[in-house]
Motif scaffolding. Sequence first.
Motif, PDB file in Angstrom:
ATOM      1  N   GLU A  54      11.586   6.184   4.330  1.00  7.54           N
ATOM      2  CA  GLU A  54      10.359   5.771   4.580  1.00  7.54           C
ATOM      3  C   GLU A  54      10.376   4.578   3.397  1.00  7.54           C
ATOM      4  N   ASP A  55      10.955   3.894   2.961  1.00  9.38           N
ATOM      5  CA  ASP A  55      10.511   2.465   2.249  1.00  9.38           C
ATOM      6  C   ASP A  55      11.111   1.258   2.678  1.00  9.38           C
ATOM      7  N   ASP A 112       1.087  -0.907  -0.026  1.00  9.05           N
ATOM      8  CA  ASP A 112      -0.224   0.139   0.050  1.00  9.05           C
ATOM      9  C   ASP A 112       0.566   1.423  -0.085  1.00  9.05           C
ATOM     10  N   PRO A 113       0.828   2.241  -0.689  1.00  8.86           N
ATOM     11  CA  PRO A 113       1.107   3.689  -1.499  1.00  8.86           C
ATOM     12  C   PRO A 113       1.200   4.414   0.143  1.00  8.86           C
ATOM     13  N   GLN A 114       0.155   4.415   0.970  1.00  6.38           N
ATOM     14  CA  GLN A 114       0.046   5.190   2.340  1.00  6.38           C
ATOM     15  C   GLN A 114      -0.330   5.074   3.095  1.00  6.38           C
ATOM     16  N   GLY A 118      -0.068   6.304   6.686  1.00 12.13           N
ATOM     17  CA  GLY A 118       0.616   7.994   5.942  1.00 12.13           C
ATOM     18  C   GLY A 118       1.988   8.161   6.157  1.00 12.13           C
ATOM     19  N   ASN A 136      10.558  -0.006  -1.876  1.00  8.82           N
ATOM     20  CA  ASN A 136      10.714  -0.597  -0.945  1.00  8.82           C
ATOM     21  C   ASN A 136      11.308  -1.874  -0.611  1.00  8.82           C
ATOM     22  N   PRO A 150       4.564   7.359   2.833  1.00  8.01           N
ATOM     23  CA  PRO A 150       4.290   7.855   1.784  1.00  8.01           C
ATOM     24  C   PRO A 150       5.526   6.783   0.795  1.00  8.01           C
ATOM     25  N   ARG A 151       5.574   5.155   0.449  1.00 11.31           N
ATOM     26  CA  ARG A 151       6.415   4.313  -0.258  1.00 11.31           C
ATOM     27  C   ARG A 151       6.293   4.545  -1.619  1.00 11.31           C
ATOM     28  N   SER A 152       7.461   3.810  -2.400  1.00  7.00           N
ATOM     29  CA  SER A 152       7.604   3.848  -3.446  1.00  7.00           C
ATOM     30  C   SER A 152       8.310   2.562  -3.800  1.00  7.00           C
TER      31      SER A 152
END
Length: 127
Positions: free
Chosen positions: A102-103, A54-56, A59, A66, A61-63
Amino acid sequence: MPLVRVDIRQNPDPAFAKRIGEQIYAALRRCIDVPEHDNFQILTEHDAQHFIYDPQYLGIPRSDGNVFIQITISEGRSVEKKQLLFKTIADSLHSQLGVRREDVFINLVEVKKENWSFGNGVAQYVT
C-alpha cells in the motif's frame, strides 16, 4: 533510458534508499527490457515536515513508510508491461525490504526519445 527518482522519509538504515533503487532497477530490467548499465537514480530522504501524503486517498491506507517512485522513460511500452512493472516493484519491495504494498506509489512519465541527452550536449537517441 529510465531516470528513477525515489523519495522516502528518513530511515535509520543509511543503505535503505539504495536497496530500494536496486529492486527498482532489477524490475526495470526484468519487466520492460532496460539494458544493463542503464541505471540512473536520484534517491532522496526527507524529514516528516517535508514528506506529505494523504493517508487514505482512493481507499488505500498509507503510512510513513511510503515510497514515492517516479520513473521517466521513453514512450512506447504496452499497458500490460507497465502494469507488470508496477506489480513487480511493489511485490519486490515488500518481499525484499518489508515495504507495505500500500505504501508503494509509482508515477511513470513517458517522453519521446528525442528528449534525452546522456552527456556531451548530444541527443543520443535522435537518428
